[in-house]
Enzyme design. Structure first.
Site, PDB file in Angstrom:
ATOM      1  N   GLY A 169      91.152 -75.010 -82.817  1.00 56.24           N
ATOM      2  CA  GLY A 169      91.366 -76.417 -82.706  1.00 56.24           C
ATOM      3  C   GLY A 169      90.292 -77.250 -81.835  1.00 56.24           C
ATOM      4  O   GLY A 169      89.091 -77.142 -82.373  1.00 56.24           O
ATOM      5  N   ALA A 405      59.950 -84.028-103.454  1.00 55.20           N
ATOM      6  CA  ALA A 405      59.608 -83.176-102.419  1.00 55.20           C
ATOM      7  C   ALA A 405      58.334 -83.240-101.836  1.00 55.20           C
ATOM      8  O   ALA A 405      58.161 -83.116-100.580  1.00 55.20           O
ATOM      9  CB  ALA A 405      59.940 -81.462-102.727  1.00 55.20           C
TER      10      ALA A 405
HETATM   11  C1  HXC Z   1      98.131 -71.913 -73.866  1.00 57.85           C
HETATM   12  C2  HXC Z   1      97.219 -70.129 -74.942  1.00 57.85           C
HETATM   13  C3  HXC Z   1      96.790 -70.878 -76.063  1.00 57.85           C
HETATM   14  C4  HXC Z   1      96.799 -72.317 -75.711  1.00 57.85           C
HETATM   15  C5  HXC Z   1      96.391 -68.759 -76.015  1.00 57.85           C
HETATM   16  N1  HXC Z   1      96.992 -68.856 -74.967  1.00 57.85           N
HETATM   17  N2  HXC Z   1      96.134 -69.959 -76.746  1.00 57.85           N
HETATM   18  N3  HXC Z   1      97.934 -70.572 -73.782  1.00 57.85           N
HETATM   19  N4  HXC Z   1      97.454 -72.760 -74.858  1.00 57.85           N
HETATM   20  N5  HXC Z   1      96.231 -72.966 -76.756  1.00 57.85           N
HETATM   21  C6  HXC Z   1      97.368 -67.861 -74.206  1.00 57.85           C
HETATM   22  C7  HXC Z   1      98.486 -66.607 -74.855  1.00 57.85           C
HETATM   23  O1  HXC Z   1      99.677 -67.333 -74.636  1.00 57.85           O
HETATM   24  C8  HXC Z   1      98.254 -65.570 -73.926  1.00 57.85           C
HETATM   25  O2  HXC Z   1      98.683 -65.531 -72.928  1.00 57.85           O
HETATM   26  C9  HXC Z   1      96.603 -65.383 -73.821  1.00 57.85           C
HETATM   27  O3  HXC Z   1      96.370 -66.887 -74.152  1.00 57.85           O
HETATM   28  C10 HXC Z   1      96.024 -64.848 -74.868  1.00 57.85           C
HETATM   29  O4  HXC Z   1      96.414 -65.388 -76.236  1.00 57.85           O
HETATM   30  P1  HXC Z   1      96.731 -64.187 -77.286  1.00 57.85           P
HETATM   31  O5  HXC Z   1      97.270 -64.682 -78.378  1.00 57.85           O
HETATM   32  O6  HXC Z   1      97.325 -62.856 -76.670  1.00 57.85           O
HETATM   33  O7  HXC Z   1      95.372 -63.568 -77.705  1.00 57.85           O
HETATM   34  P2  HXC Z   1      94.638 -63.211 -79.104  1.00 57.85           P
HETATM   35  O8  HXC Z   1      95.572 -62.226 -79.825  1.00 57.85           O
HETATM   36  O9  HXC Z   1      93.010 -62.570 -78.769  1.00 57.85           O
HETATM   37  O10 HXC Z   1      94.415 -64.536 -79.850  1.00 57.85           O
HETATM   38  C11 HXC Z   1      93.747 -65.734 -79.580  1.00 57.85           C
HETATM   39  C12 HXC Z   1      93.971 -67.057 -80.373  1.00 57.85           C
HETATM   40  C13 HXC Z   1      95.643 -67.326 -80.290  1.00 57.85           C
HETATM   41  C14 HXC Z   1      93.393 -66.715 -81.751  1.00 57.85           C
HETATM   42  C15 HXC Z   1      93.122 -68.130 -79.482  1.00 57.85           C
HETATM   43  O11 HXC Z   1      95.942 -67.221 -78.839  1.00 57.85           O
HETATM   44  C16 HXC Z   1      95.877 -68.344 -80.769  1.00 57.85           C
HETATM   45  O12 HXC Z   1      95.868 -68.725 -81.964  1.00 57.85           O
HETATM   46  N6  HXC Z   1      96.155 -69.286 -79.924  1.00 57.85           N
HETATM   47  C17 HXC Z   1      96.570 -70.860 -80.327  1.00 57.85           C
HETATM   48  C18 HXC Z   1      95.568 -71.628 -81.006  1.00 57.85           C
HETATM   49  C19 HXC Z   1      95.860 -72.950 -81.274  1.00 57.85           C
HETATM   50  O13 HXC Z   1      96.698 -73.208 -82.069  1.00 57.85           O
HETATM   51  N7  HXC Z   1      95.397 -73.869 -80.374  1.00 57.85           N
HETATM   52  C20 HXC Z   1      95.940 -75.285 -80.033  1.00 57.85           C
HETATM   53  C21 HXC Z   1      94.729 -75.681 -81.340  1.00 57.85           C
HETATM   54  S1  HXC Z   1      95.086 -77.664 -81.224  1.00 57.85           S
HETATM   55  P3  HXC Z   1      99.161 -64.255 -71.914  1.00 57.85           P
HETATM   56  O14 HXC Z   1     100.077 -64.735 -70.897  1.00 57.85           O
HETATM   57  O15 HXC Z   1      99.863 -63.382 -72.965  1.00 57.85           O
HETATM   58  O16 HXC Z   1      97.789 -63.729 -71.629  1.00 57.85           O
HETATM   59  C22 HXC Z   1      94.084 -78.379 -80.391  1.00 57.85           C
HETATM   60  C23 HXC Z   1      94.039 -79.572 -80.595  1.00 57.85           C
HETATM   61  C24 HXC Z   1      92.876 -80.455 -80.226  1.00 57.85           C
HETATM   62  O17 HXC Z   1      93.028 -77.638 -79.982  1.00 57.85           O
HETATM   63  C25 HXC Z   1      92.105 -81.222 -81.270  1.00 57.85           C
HETATM   64  C26 HXC Z   1      91.080 -82.120 -81.112  1.00 57.85           C
HETATM   65  C27 HXC Z   1      90.582 -82.616 -82.346  1.00 57.85           C
END
Ligand code: HXC
Length: 510
Positions: A169, A405
């Site tokens: 993201g 070029a």
């Molecule tokens: C809050 C988050 C988080 C998030 C991960 N965590 N992403 N908390 N906000 N965006 C937390 C999880 O709850 C977890 O907490 C810890 O971080 C580790 O995550 P895991 O999933 O256990 O790790 P992993 O399996 O390694 O996967 C990592 C990951 C996945 C691929 C990044 O967590 C994921 O897909 N996260 C969401 C990504 C996403 O969609 N983000 C928002 C994008 S939108 P605990 O407590 O269990 O340790 C965006 C908008 C901005 O960014 C746009 C601007 C242009």
């Protein structure tokens, strides 16, 4: 008093634990360092001064008020790399997956603002799940604040992103606006949406690695510049890389003492060009033989390898090199190589790094794939970048400089300051065979006539002297003297002054 001091120590120790020992262990098990361990490798020992250690998030939704961790998932501050100031932020994956909250963003913005004020690079160690989901629009606002600063800092201070974990993201858009992106193989990923969303929307099944791993981004997409084996290699390489860069657009390129004589002759260059025009040779051999101590840092070595872009030094001072590589696709200019080199030229120009161009280019790559994907516009990017650049520009044509070029590759006509050619240079609209087949099409069945015409064309254009007779080439030089010529040229051009006409900004063909 002592009790108060001890309390401070305790608070610091608590902050250093981030998301706790179990999550730190998990990070280590994945072969990754923690946010603070990474900073320790990146900056000079003892030089890091952390700021905002006790900043906390302000979210009260989804039970977040009970999960408050000092520092809020990012370590920020400044340190030195070989004695030169840099600002650093390092996201802590053990704290809510390094996700970006409003306060986390404020910390990053604070060091970016400072870096802009004092003129020093910002290095971001990215390990983040993107916007902190619990905070909603507050985290999106935080990202936009960072993005805005990325844009304002572009061309003012160098911005380097190191991707050291899964970045999704918003966590990929800020790096995308920085100057260089380094990744770690098998442990870092960059994607706008991850494999699960991809499956839902497009029904494609793809792994994280295939979708946005270091190899994907440093070969196919070209989003990232260099891939490294592990965290340590990546961070040590950033140290090496920063040594080439000026601290800001207001400061001169760094100078490093060298024992390599400026006028070193390199006799082996006289035999570098093979006898047959169709035989390749390694342009990197030429680069290594010309620059100080054979040392150069290549940017995007595995993406569009038909053009080489690298930083090196002459007489201890940084230069940027752009060079066609005959070993890959005969050094042809195509979409990817044009985009790659254009961005590099613009970086050098923004930071007053002289550009040396080594030319051996058979032209632009023909074909529907290139035309339909916009080679006209992408090729124009490189043309535009060279033409607008006001830094010292020295060009050496080693062999082919054909067609458009020839013009594009820092020719005299695009304000090249010193344009040299080796005696092996061939400067023409196209190669002899193609040219004769067009201008003597009616004789195509007559082999002898065509051979004679081809020989005539080669005699006329397969040399640098026609261009030299018109002043388009400043001098035809012995290959072995190339280093000396470049060093002399750079000395001459050190106080070059050239300004483009006033404008709000240009309109490069994006
Ligand atoms: C809050 C988050 C988080 C998030 C991960 N965590 N992403 N908390 N906000 N965006 C937390 C999880 O709850 C977890 O907490 C810890 O971080 C580790 O995550 P895991 O999933 O256990 O790790 P992993 O399996 O390694 O996967 C990592 C990951 C996945 C691929 C990044 O967590 C994921 O897909 N996260 C969401 C990504 C996403 O969609 N983000 C928002 C994008 S939108 P605990 O407590 O269990 O340790 C965006 C908008 C901005 O960014 C746009 C601007 C242009």
């Amino acid at each position: 008093m002592l009790a108060i001091l001890q309390k401070l120590e305790e608070k610091r120790d608590q902050a250093k634990l981030g998301g706790g020992q179990a999550r730190i262990d998990a990070q280590h098990r994945k072969g990754r360092l923690t946010a603070r361990e990474r900073i320790d490798v990146l900056v000079d020992p003892g030089s890091f001064e952390e700021l905002d250690t006790y900043v906390e998030h302000n979210c009260i939704d989804f039970g977040m008020q009970d999960q408050v961790i000092p520092g809020d998932g990012v370590v920020t501050g400044s340190g030195t790399i070989n004695g030169r100031l840099v600002f650093v932020f390092s996201q802590d994956f053990t704290v809510f997956g390094g996700s970006l909250s409003e306060r986390h963003a404020q910390k990053i913005c604070k060091i970016m603002d400072m870096a802009m004020k004092v003129g020093a690079p910002v290095i971001g160690l990215n390990d983040s799940g993107g916007a902190r989901i619990q905070e909603g629009v507050a985290s999106l606002a935080g990202y936009a604040e960072v993005f805005q600063r990325n844009v304002m800092a572009s061309g003012v201070i160098p911005q380097i992103s190191v991707i050291m974990g899964p970045c999704a993201g918003g966590a990929v858009y800020s790096p995308a606006m920085t100057d260089f992106i380094f990744m770690v193989k098998d442990s870092s990923y960059m994607f706008v949406t991850g494999p699960d969303v991809v499956k839902t929307v497009t029904n494609e099944v793809v792994t994280q690695e295939e979708l946005g791993g270091a190899v994907t981004h440093t070969t196919k997409s070209g989003v990232a510049d260099v891939a490294f084996e592990n965290d340590i290699e990546a961070l040590l390489s950033v140290r090496e890389f920063v040594d080439f860069l000026p601290l800001s657009n207001r400061q001169d390129v760094p100078e490093r003492p060298t024992g390599d004589a400026w006028d070193r002759n390199e006799a082996s260059l006289d035999t570098l060009i093979p006898d047959s025009a169709n035989k390749p040779y390694d342009m990197k051999e030429l680069i290594a033989k010309v620059v100080d101590e054979g040392d150069f840092f290549e940017v995007q070595p595995t993406h569009a390898p038909n053009i080489v872009t690298c930083f090196a030094r002459i007489e201890g001072r940084t230069i940027g090199i752009v060079a066609n590589q005959p070993m890959a696709l005969a050094g042809v200019l195509d979409i990817n190589s044009s985009k790659k080199a254009a961005r590099f030229v613009r970086f050098c120009d923004a930071f007053d790094i002289p550009i040396i161009t080594f030319v051996d280019v058979p032209g632009f790559l023909p074909g529907t794939a290139q035309e339909h994907n916009g080679i006209i516009k992408h090729g124009a990017k490189l043309l535009f970048a060279y033409a607008e650049a006001t830094v010292p520009k020295i060009t050496v044509i080693t062999r082919k400089a054909y067609g458009g070029a020839y013009d594009v590759m820092s020719s005299k006509h695009l304000r090249g300051d010193l344009n040299y050619a080796w005696p092996t240079a061939e400067i023409a609209v196209m190669g002899a065979k193609g040219a004769v087949e067009i201008i003597f099409r009616k004789d195509i069945g007559d082999k002898d006539k065509i051979a004679a015409r081809t020989a005539e064309y080669e005699e006329r254009f397969a040399n640098p002297f026609v261009a030299a007779s018109k002043g388009f080439i400043d001098e035809v030089i012995m290959p072995q003297t190339t280093r000396r010529r470049i060093a002399q040229g750079l000395r001459k051009l050190r106080n070059k002054q050239l300004e483009n006409p006033w404008k709000k900004h240009d309109n490069i063909p994006l």
